[in-house]
Design a protein around this motif. Structure first.
Motif, PDB file in Angstrom:
ATOM      1  N   ALA A   1      -9.194   9.519  -1.437  1.00  0.00           N
ATOM      2  CA  ALA A   1     -10.094  10.600  -1.390  1.00  0.00           C
ATOM      3  C   ALA A   1      -9.549  11.724  -0.643  1.00  0.00           C
ATOM      4  O   ALA A   1      -9.523  12.911  -0.765  1.00  0.00           O
ATOM      5  CB  ALA A   1     -11.546  10.095  -0.877  1.00  0.00           C
ATOM      6  N   ASP A   2      -8.890  11.266   0.618  1.00  0.00           N
ATOM      7  CA  ASP A   2      -7.968  12.307   1.529  1.00  0.00           C
ATOM      8  C   ASP A   2      -7.116  12.982   0.663  1.00  0.00           C
ATOM      9  O   ASP A   2      -6.886  14.118   0.805  1.00  0.00           O
ATOM     10  CB  ASP A   2      -7.678  11.670   2.577  1.00  0.00           C
ATOM     11  CG  ASP A   2      -8.643  10.781   3.608  1.00  0.00           C
ATOM     12  OD1 ASP A   2      -9.911  11.521   3.739  1.00  0.00           O
ATOM     13  OD2 ASP A   2      -8.350  10.129   4.321  1.00  0.00           O
TER      14      ASP A   2
ATOM     15  N   ALA B   1     -20.240  14.322  -8.620  1.00  0.00           N
ATOM     16  CA  ALA B   1     -19.496  15.473  -8.883  1.00  0.00           C
ATOM     17  C   ALA B   1     -19.614  16.238  -9.962  1.00  0.00           C
ATOM     18  O   ALA B   1     -19.684  17.593  -9.904  1.00  0.00           O
ATOM     19  CB  ALA B   1     -17.912  14.663  -9.045  1.00  0.00           C
TER      20      ALA B   1
ATOM     21  N   GLU C   1     -16.370   4.775   1.585  1.00  0.00           N
ATOM     22  CA  GLU C   1     -15.174   3.908   1.274  1.00  0.00           C
ATOM     23  C   GLU C   1     -15.732   2.610   0.754  1.00  0.00           C
ATOM     24  O   GLU C   1     -16.856   2.017   1.278  1.00  0.00           O
ATOM     25  CB  GLU C   1     -14.368   3.729   2.518  1.00  0.00           C
ATOM     26  CG  GLU C   1     -13.079   2.767   2.265  1.00  0.00           C
ATOM     27  CD  GLU C   1     -12.236   2.464   3.425  1.00  0.00           C
ATOM     28  OE1 GLU C   1     -11.442   1.783   3.255  1.00  0.00           O
ATOM     29  OE2 GLU C   1     -12.232   3.298   4.439  1.00  0.00           O
TER      30      GLU C   1
ATOM     31  N   ARG D   1     -16.951  13.350  -2.674  1.00  0.00           N
ATOM     32  CA  ARG D   1     -16.419  11.903  -2.136  1.00  0.00           C
ATOM     33  C   ARG D   1     -17.503  11.272  -1.685  1.00  0.00           C
ATOM     34  O   ARG D   1     -18.538  11.811  -1.529  1.00  0.00           O
ATOM     35  CB  ARG D   1     -15.211  11.930  -1.196  1.00  0.00           C
ATOM     36  CG  ARG D   1     -15.689  12.691  -0.081  1.00  0.00           C
ATOM     37  CD  ARG D   1     -14.553  13.344   0.807  1.00  0.00           C
ATOM     38  NE  ARG D   1     -13.719  11.814   1.477  1.00  0.00           N
ATOM     39  CZ  ARG D   1     -12.626  11.760   2.191  1.00  0.00           C
ATOM     40  NH1 ARG D   1     -12.148  12.843   2.370  1.00  0.00           N
ATOM     41  NH2 ARG D   1     -12.127  10.565   2.363  1.00  0.00           N
TER      42      ARG D   1
ATOM     43  N   ALA E   1     -13.792  12.278  -6.335  1.00  0.00           N
ATOM     44  CA  ALA E   1     -12.787  11.092  -5.911  1.00  0.00           C
ATOM     45  C   ALA E   1     -13.506   9.783  -5.958  1.00  0.00           C
ATOM     46  O   ALA E   1     -14.219   9.261  -5.192  1.00  0.00           O
ATOM     47  CB  ALA E   1     -12.781  11.445  -4.422  1.00  0.00           C
TER      48      ALA E   1
ATOM     49  N   THR F   1     -13.912  18.998  -3.215  1.00  0.00           N
ATOM     50  CA  THR F   1     -13.786  17.579  -3.565  1.00  0.00           C
ATOM     51  C   THR F   1     -15.090  17.007  -3.086  1.00  0.00           C
ATOM     52  O   THR F   1     -15.686  16.903  -1.969  1.00  0.00           O
ATOM     53  CB  THR F   1     -12.637  17.060  -2.724  1.00  0.00           C
ATOM     54  OG1 THR F   1     -11.550  17.412  -3.164  1.00  0.00           O
ATOM     55  CG2 THR F   1     -12.548  15.254  -3.352  1.00  0.00           C
TER      56      THR F   1
ATOM     57  N   THR G   1      -3.596   9.688  -8.893  1.00  0.00           N
ATOM     58  CA  THR G   1      -4.382  10.673  -8.082  1.00  0.00           C
ATOM     59  C   THR G   1      -3.513  11.944  -7.889  1.00  0.00           C
ATOM     60  O   THR G   1      -4.079  12.986  -7.782  1.00  0.00           O
ATOM     61  CB  THR G   1      -4.704  10.179  -6.553  1.00  0.00           C
ATOM     62  OG1 THR G   1      -5.441   8.909  -6.815  1.00  0.00           O
ATOM     63  CG2 THR G   1      -5.219  11.035  -5.670  1.00  0.00           C
TER      64      THR G   1
ATOM     65  N   THR H   1     -12.744   4.830  -4.904  1.00  0.00           N
ATOM     66  CA  THR H   1     -13.328   4.357  -3.353  1.00  0.00           C
ATOM     67  C   THR H   1     -12.788   3.129  -2.857  1.00  0.00           C
ATOM     68  O   THR H   1     -13.338   2.595  -1.918  1.00  0.00           O
ATOM     69  CB  THR H   1     -14.763   4.240  -3.608  1.00  0.00           C
ATOM     70  OG1 THR H   1     -15.040   3.141  -4.583  1.00  0.00           O
ATOM     71  CG2 THR H   1     -15.303   5.343  -4.064  1.00  0.00           C
TER      72      THR H   1
ATOM     73  N   GLN I   1      -8.464  15.458  -1.829  1.00  0.00           N
ATOM     74  CA  GLN I   1      -9.023  16.358  -1.250  1.00  0.00           C
ATOM     75  C   GLN I   1      -7.821  17.423  -0.510  1.00  0.00           C
ATOM     76  O   GLN I   1      -8.181  18.683  -0.558  1.00  0.00           O
ATOM     77  CB  GLN I   1     -10.016  16.021   0.145  1.00  0.00           C
ATOM     78  CG  GLN I   1     -10.751  17.167   0.809  1.00  0.00           C
ATOM     79  CD  GLN I   1     -11.621  16.705   1.641  1.00  0.00           C
ATOM     80  OE1 GLN I   1     -12.166  15.308   1.832  1.00  0.00           O
ATOM     81  NE2 GLN I   1     -12.279  17.209   2.701  1.00  0.00           N
TER      82      GLN I   1
ATOM     83  N   VAL J   1     -20.295   8.356  -7.240  1.00  0.00           N
ATOM     84  CA  VAL J   1     -19.378   9.596  -6.983  1.00  0.00           C
ATOM     85  C   VAL J   1     -18.963  10.521  -8.135  1.00  0.00           C
ATOM     86  O   VAL J   1     -19.131  11.643  -8.176  1.00  0.00           O
ATOM     87  CB  VAL J   1     -18.178   9.039  -6.333  1.00  0.00           C
ATOM     88  CG1 VAL J   1     -17.211  10.242  -6.051  1.00  0.00           C
ATOM     89  CG2 VAL J   1     -18.132   8.209  -4.911  1.00  0.00           C
TER      90      VAL J   1
END
Length: 419
Positions: A263-264, A293, A282, A279, A254, A277, A233, A257, A267, A289
């Motif tokens: 994802a945070d 994107a 969860e 996303r 992102a 981003t 990541t 999952t 982002q 996703v």
């Protein structure tokens, strides 16, 4: 004088009447006292100081003899009483200030970045580059010395077959060379290492836009894959900086999952360079996703879409199959231009096992080697390229935001041997 019986009888009656009157008076007095005392209220003793204070209910109004004398209070006429609603309205609280948006950063240019990070390769240089030069500089290169050279290469994770190939060529060229000055040895070693690494491969990250499945213009799509703990990541975020530094607009997907913070984290990387981003929820569907994107990238006319996938253990067959599903779903928009495999350079030969399994699930087009600054095993560059038949395209040489560099074989070898 002697009284008659009638007088005696009359006297007894009078005494009886007087006694009855006295008893009646006493009885009336007793009853009156009881009535009066019953009307008086008993006072309770005050609570002890240590006990908690108890709020008593309001006392009942006193009546009769115990009624309190009313107090004198000022009185107002009806004209002096304000009607409700005549007071001025309270001032409204000031609106909260909007959150401060951090300024968008301008990433460091990628041209020559590996040269600027040359000092980060010092550990690899000590073992591989300087170690080989020291051994080759000996006056007599006997069989024991050549075995030490082989051990040095194997320790640096060059791999068995490339090591045998390199040692054989070095022995032939040293024999022909005769005298061996330090500069000649350095030049000889540089040529042979470059030959092993290869200088003809295309090491650019392909992010050119193309035509989508429905005929619309499609951005370049790059999938980033790898096992847990390789820095996947973070590498995706740093790659976004590399692309932005080269003047491209980026959308991040992102698709990891399964890890709550992934994802945070992605982002945050995107916000620093102005990349949006996409996303999902969860534990949601990663393929969905990734699909969204690319769809968003098409709608925004972005240059590149980077998709960060979940870090999967190569032993988990179901998860690996899901990775293949992500790629197939994304290809509904059009072809995936790059599939970059992130490997931790410190894992050595174990990284080759991971690489082999990933290559069976998705078509790997390039390799990203992270943590190359913290390892003495720079030879993994040679080994992984031989294993996958694909080039190393990017290397991570530190924890800084701009420490991901395009791989340049000449700059890499020069850093190893100190040329």
């Amino acid at each position: 004088m002697t009284r008659s019986p009638s007088w005696l009888i009359l006297g007894g009656v009078m005494e009886y009447l007087i006694l009855a009157v006295v008893i009646a008076v006493v009885a009336v007095a007793a009853i009156s006292g009881l009535v009066i005392s019953g009307r008086k209220k008993k006072r309770l003793p005050p609570p002890p100081p240590s006990s908690p204070t108890v709020t008593a209910p309001p006392a009942e109004p006193h009546v009769g003899e115990e009624a309190e004398t009313p107090r004198e209070e000022p009185r107002r006429t009806i004209e002096e009483v304000d009607l409700p609603g005549t007071e001025a309205p309270a001032a409204e609280a000031p609106a909260a200030a909007p959150p401060e948006v951090p300024p968008i950063e301008v990433p460091e240019p990628t041209a020559g970045r590996l040269v600027r990070l040359r000092a980060r390769l010092s550990r690899s240089q000590t073992t591989l580059g300087k170690g080989l030069l020291t051994l080759l500089s000996r006056e007599h290169l006997d069989d024991d010395t050549w075995e030490e050279i082989e051990d040095t290469l194997l320790t640096a994770d060059v791999g068995v077959a490339p090591t045998e190939e390199l040692v054989e060529r070095l022995r032939e060229r040293v024999k022909v060379l005769g005298t061996r000055s330090p500069d000649e040895l350095r030049g000889l070693l540089r040529e042979e290492l470059l030959r092993l690494i290869g200088t003809e491969a295309d090491r650019s990250v392909h992010t050119e836009s193309g035509v989508g499945a429905n005929g619309e213009e499609k951005p370049g799509v790059v999938m980033v894959v790898g096992v847990n703990g390789t820095g996947k990541t973070t590498t995706t975020g740093k790659l976004a900086r590399v692309l932005v530094a080269d003047g491209k607009s980026v959308v991040l997907g992102a698709a990891d999952t399964f890890r709550a913070a992934a994802a945070d984290q992605l982002q945050t990387w995107g916000e620093r360079v102005g990349a949006r981003t996409v996303r999902g929820p969860e534990a949601g569907d990663p393929a969905s996703v990734a699909f969204d994107a690319v769809k968003e990238g098409i709608a925004e006319s972005a240059d590149v879409v980077l998709i960060d996938t979940a870090g999967r253990l190569h032993t988990k067959t179901g998860l690996m199959d899901e990775l293949g599903k992500v790629k197939r779903v994304v290809e509904k928009h059009g072809a995936v231009d790059e599939v970059l495999l992130v490997l931790d350079a410190t894992t050595g030969q174990n990284g080759l096992v991971q690489a082999r399994v990933f290559a069976e699930v998705v078509d790997i087009t390039g390799i990203v080697l992270t943590k190359l600054d913290g390892t003495a095993k720079g030879g993994i560059v040679v080994a992984v390229q031989r294993e996958l038949k694909v080039p190393v395209k990017l290397v991570g040489l530190g924890e800084g935001a701009d420490d991901l560099a395009p791989f340049e074989p000449e700059a890499f070898v020069d850093a190893l041997i100190g040329g």
